[in-house]
Scaffold this motif. Structure first.
Motif, PDB file in Angstrom:
ATOM      1  N   MET A   1       0.845  -1.198   0.000  1.00 14.86           N
ATOM      2  CA  MET A   1       0.000   0.000   0.000  1.00 14.86           C
ATOM      3  C   MET A   1       0.883   1.252   0.000  1.00 14.86           C
ATOM      4  N   LYS A   2       0.547   2.163  -0.941  1.00 15.16           N
ATOM      5  CA  LYS A   2       1.340   3.400  -1.037  1.00 15.16           C
ATOM      6  C   LYS A   2       0.519   4.544  -0.422  1.00 15.16           C
ATOM      7  N   VAL A   3       1.156   5.346   0.413  1.00 14.74           N
ATOM      8  CA  VAL A   3       0.445   6.484   1.018  1.00 14.74           C
ATOM      9  C   VAL A   3       1.044   7.774   0.469  1.00 14.74           C
ATOM     10  N   SER A   4       0.211   8.634  -0.103  1.00 12.97           N
ATOM     11  CA  SER A   4       0.737   9.944  -0.510  1.00 12.97           C
ATOM     12  C   SER A   4      -0.037  11.044   0.207  1.00 12.97           C
ATOM     13  N   ILE A   5       0.708  12.086   0.512  1.00  8.25           N
ATOM     14  CA  ILE A   5       0.162  13.190   1.319  1.00  8.25           C
ATOM     15  C   ILE A   5       0.126  14.422   0.436  1.00  8.25           C
ATOM     16  N   ARG A   6      -0.994  15.121   0.408  1.00  8.01           N
ATOM     17  CA  ARG A   6      -0.991  16.392  -0.321  1.00  8.01           C
ATOM     18  C   ARG A   6      -1.992  17.394   0.259  1.00  8.01           C
ATOM     19  N   ILE A   7      -1.732  18.651  -0.100  1.00  5.03           N
ATOM     20  CA  ILE A   7      -2.604  19.732   0.361  1.00  5.03           C
ATOM     21  C   ILE A   7      -3.881  19.723  -0.464  1.00  5.03           C
ATOM     22  N   LEU A   8      -5.025  19.934   0.174  1.00  2.00           N
ATOM     23  CA  LEU A   8      -6.306  19.923  -0.532  1.00  2.00           C
ATOM     24  C   LEU A   8      -6.893  21.332  -0.547  1.00  2.00           C
ATOM     25  N   GLU A   9      -7.335  21.753  -1.734  1.00  3.51           N
ATOM     26  CA  GLU A   9      -7.872  23.117  -1.839  1.00  3.51           C
ATOM     27  C   GLU A   9      -9.162  23.187  -2.643  1.00  3.51           C
ATOM     28  N   HIS A  10      -9.334  22.241  -3.577  1.00  2.00           N
ATOM     29  CA  HIS A  10     -10.474  22.315  -4.491  1.00  2.00           C
ATOM     30  C   HIS A  10     -11.746  21.793  -3.804  1.00  2.00           C
ATOM     31  N   PRO A  11     -12.906  22.435  -4.080  1.00  2.00           N
ATOM     32  CA  PRO A  11     -14.151  21.970  -3.437  1.00  2.00           C
ATOM     33  C   PRO A  11     -14.437  20.482  -3.642  1.00  2.00           C
ATOM     34  N   ASP A  12     -14.065  19.928  -4.809  1.00  2.00           N
ATOM     35  CA  ASP A  12     -14.333  18.490  -5.028  1.00  2.00           C
ATOM     36  C   ASP A  12     -13.512  17.627  -4.068  1.00  2.00           C
ATOM     37  N   GLU A  13     -12.251  18.015  -3.849  1.00  2.00           N
ATOM     38  CA  GLU A  13     -11.403  17.252  -2.916  1.00  2.00           C
ATOM     39  C   GLU A  13     -11.919  17.442  -1.489  1.00  2.00           C
ATOM     40  N   LEU A  14     -12.346  18.660  -1.204  1.00  2.00           N
ATOM     41  CA  LEU A  14     -12.807  18.939   0.162  1.00  2.00           C
ATOM     42  C   LEU A  14     -14.133  18.232   0.453  1.00  2.00           C
ATOM     43  N   ALA A  15     -14.895  17.942  -0.601  1.00  2.00           N
ATOM     44  CA  ALA A  15     -16.128  17.163  -0.407  1.00  2.00           C
ATOM     45  C   ALA A  15     -15.781  15.747   0.070  1.00  2.00           C
ATOM     46  N   GLU A  16     -14.618  15.239  -0.366  1.00  2.00           N
ATOM     47  CA  GLU A  16     -14.176  13.917   0.116  1.00  2.00           C
ATOM     48  C   GLU A  16     -13.865  13.987   1.611  1.00  2.00           C
ATOM     49  N   VAL A  17     -13.328  15.127   2.040  1.00  2.00           N
ATOM     50  CA  VAL A  17     -13.031  15.310   3.476  1.00  2.00           C
ATOM     51  C   VAL A  17     -14.338  15.324   4.266  1.00  2.00           C
ATOM     52  N   GLU A  18     -15.326  15.969   3.690  1.00  2.00           N
ATOM     53  CA  GLU A  18     -16.649  15.992   4.338  1.00  2.00           C
ATOM     54  C   GLU A  18     -17.156  14.549   4.522  1.00  2.00           C
ATOM     55  N   ARG A  19     -17.034  13.747   3.456  1.00  2.00           N
ATOM     56  CA  ARG A  19     -17.522  12.353   3.529  1.00  2.00           C
ATOM     57  C   ARG A  19     -16.740  11.546   4.559  1.00  2.00           C
ATOM     58  N   LEU A  20     -15.421  11.762   4.574  1.00  2.00           N
ATOM     59  CA  LEU A  20     -14.594  11.001   5.516  1.00  2.00           C
ATOM     60  C   LEU A  20     -14.931  11.369   6.972  1.00  2.00           C
ATOM     61  N   GLN A  21     -15.205  12.643   7.210  1.00  2.00           N
ATOM     62  CA  GLN A  21     -15.600  13.054   8.574  1.00  2.00           C
ATOM     63  C   GLN A  21     -16.808  12.247   9.034  1.00  2.00           C
ATOM     64  N   ALA A  22     -17.771  12.062   8.122  1.00  2.00           N
ATOM     65  CA  ALA A  22     -18.990  11.332   8.502  1.00  2.00           C
ATOM     66  C   ALA A  22     -18.682   9.879   8.840  1.00  2.00           C
ATOM     67  N   GLN A  23     -17.572   9.339   8.267  1.00  2.00           N
ATOM     68  CA  GLN A  23     -17.218   7.943   8.570  1.00  2.00           C
ATOM     69  C   GLN A  23     -16.441   7.838   9.882  1.00  2.00           C
ATOM     70  N   VAL A  24     -15.764   8.926  10.262  1.00  2.00           N
ATOM     71  CA  VAL A  24     -14.967   8.896  11.501  1.00  2.00           C
ATOM     72  C   VAL A  24     -15.845   9.286  12.696  1.00  2.00           C
ATOM     73  N   TRP A  25     -16.569  10.404  12.543  1.00  2.00           N
ATOM     74  CA  TRP A  25     -17.462  10.874  13.621  1.00  2.00           C
ATOM     75  C   TRP A  25     -18.889  10.537  13.201  1.00  2.00           C
ATOM     76  N   THR A  26     -19.248   9.288  13.387  1.00  2.00           N
ATOM     77  CA  THR A  26     -20.514   8.795  12.855  1.00  2.00           C
ATOM     78  C   THR A  26     -21.712   9.353  13.630  1.00  2.00           C
ATOM     79  N   GLY A  27     -22.854   9.330  12.978  1.00  2.00           N
ATOM     80  CA  GLY A  27     -24.115   9.500  13.707  1.00  2.00           C
ATOM     81  C   GLY A  27     -24.632  10.909  13.848  1.00  2.00           C
ATOM     82  N   SER A  28     -23.858  11.947  13.498  1.00  2.00           N
ATOM     83  CA  SER A  28     -24.398  13.286  13.654  1.00  2.00           C
ATOM     84  C   SER A  28     -23.858  14.222  12.577  1.00  2.00           C
TER      85      SER A  28
END
Ligand SMILES: CC(C)(COP(=O)(O)OP(=O)(O)OC[C@H]1O[C@@H](n2cnc3c(N)ncnc32)[C@H](O)[C@@H]1OP(=O)(O)O)[C@@H](O)C(=O)NCCC(=O)NCCS
Length: 298
Positions: A1-28
């Motif tokens: 498994m390869k892990v790459s780190i990068r800065i996110l700025e575009h709304p489409d990428e940030l929408a992925e962050v929104e989705r991931l938050q819902a998977q980490v802090w579930t239920g609300s």
């Protein structure tokens, strides 16, 4: 498994962050920082950094973790100083324990230094052993700030049911301590024997209840009787898996919150500083904060 780190700025990428938050802090849904807020933050000196994982041969990775923070002001005796406040870090449960959290923080450390700041703060629940190990042992933060019920009632699955008490940690990103912890030749984690040899004692020896859960060592400790000059090193035990303990007994979890709230508040008022954390994995894992008063050679 390869892990790459990068800065996110575009709304489409940030929408992925929104989705991931819902998977980490579930239920609300209300505990999630939305895309428009993330955009506003990154366009005004804040940072959202993502960790993408890809299997061998896969071109694009999928978002497995993120860290998000913004510039802030801190009042000091010399006036207001600029700092970076890191508000959230989350790694998808499937990818935890693979140093993705460490890699995200390392990238944040590089970026914030690049911005010319020397101080990053963030908060975390002091009863979470995994977070304590990462924040204190691996990253080299220190802490003498206890915040009682900092965020009021939080409704997500990780926080529901207890007051949102937090440690606020200080990460002095240009210090020798932090540089050493982040270097390839980081010092190996110290264990209890090192601290016992230095004269440390456990302030709140715990016992186990009938189901094997750790019970806080009574509230009869009297910090007023401690002379910090004579006891410059203290150990405070916490549960090694507080989420599991809380799922088994909310009452016991609340007892731990009450116990550690009082202990840390009093010790910080006396001048102690959290400088290390000892995690002993194994069949019966145990976890201890190390508090130091004045100079410490450890
Ligand atoms: C906190 C979090 C971001 C860490 O991410 P991660 O990718 O698992 O972190 P890492 O793998 O870099 O570091 C975790 C460390 O804790 C160690 N660890 C695992 N379980 C532990 C435990 N019970 N006690 C102490 N340390 C533990 C791991 O071994 C690892 O240390 P190592 O690198 O020395 O082996 C992730 O657990 C998470 O998303 N948690 C839920 C949300 C949260 O609490 N966010 C932070 C506050 S906003």
């Amino acid at each position: 498994m390869k892990v790459s780190i990068r800065i996110l700025e575009h709304p489409d990428e940030l929408a992925e962050v929104e989705r991931l938050q819902a998977q980490v802090w579930t239920g609300s849904e209300v505990e999630i920082v939305p895309v428009h807020m993330l955009v506003a933050v990154v366009h005004n000196g804040g940072l959202v950094i993502g960790a993408f994982v890809a299997e061998e041969g896969e071109p694009a990775g999928k978002l497995a973790g993120f860290v998000f923070g913004f510039p802030g002001l801190v009042q000091t005796p010399d006036g207001l100083h600029l700092k970076h406040h890191s508000h959230m870090m989350g790694v998808h449960p499937q990818y935890r324990g693979q140093q993705i959290g460490f890699a995200l923080k390392r990238a944040q450390w590089q970026m914030v230094r690049h911005q010319g700041l020397n101080h990053i703060t963030w908060t975390y629940d002091p009863l979470l052993s995994r977070n304590a190990h990462l924040n204190i042992t691996r990253l080299g933060t220190v802490c003498n700030t206890y915040l009682e019920d900092e965020y009021g009632t939080l409704r997500d699955g990780l926080n529901l049911g207890l007051p949102s008490d937090r440690f606020q940690v200080d990460w002095w990103v240009n210090s020798a301590r932090v540089n050493r912890r982040l270097s390839r030749s980081a010092r190996p984690a110290l264990d209890l024997a090192h601290y016992y040899a230095g004269g440390a004692q456990v302030l709140n020896p715990t016992r186990q209840d009938a189901s094997g859960w750790p019970v806080p060592g009574g509230d009869d400790f009297a910090t007023a009787q401690i002379d910090p000059a004579e006891r410059p090193l203290l150990l405070v035990e916490i549960p090694s898996d507080f989420h599991a303990l809380k799922a088994a007994s909310t009452e016991l979890a609340a007892a731990w919150r009450k116990h550690t709230r009082r202990l840390f508040t009093e010790l910080f008022q006396m001048g102690y500083l959290v400088t290390d954390f000892v995690y002993l994995p194994g069949t019966h894992p145990r976890s201890f904060y190390v508090l130091t008063y004045g100079e410490s050679t450890l």
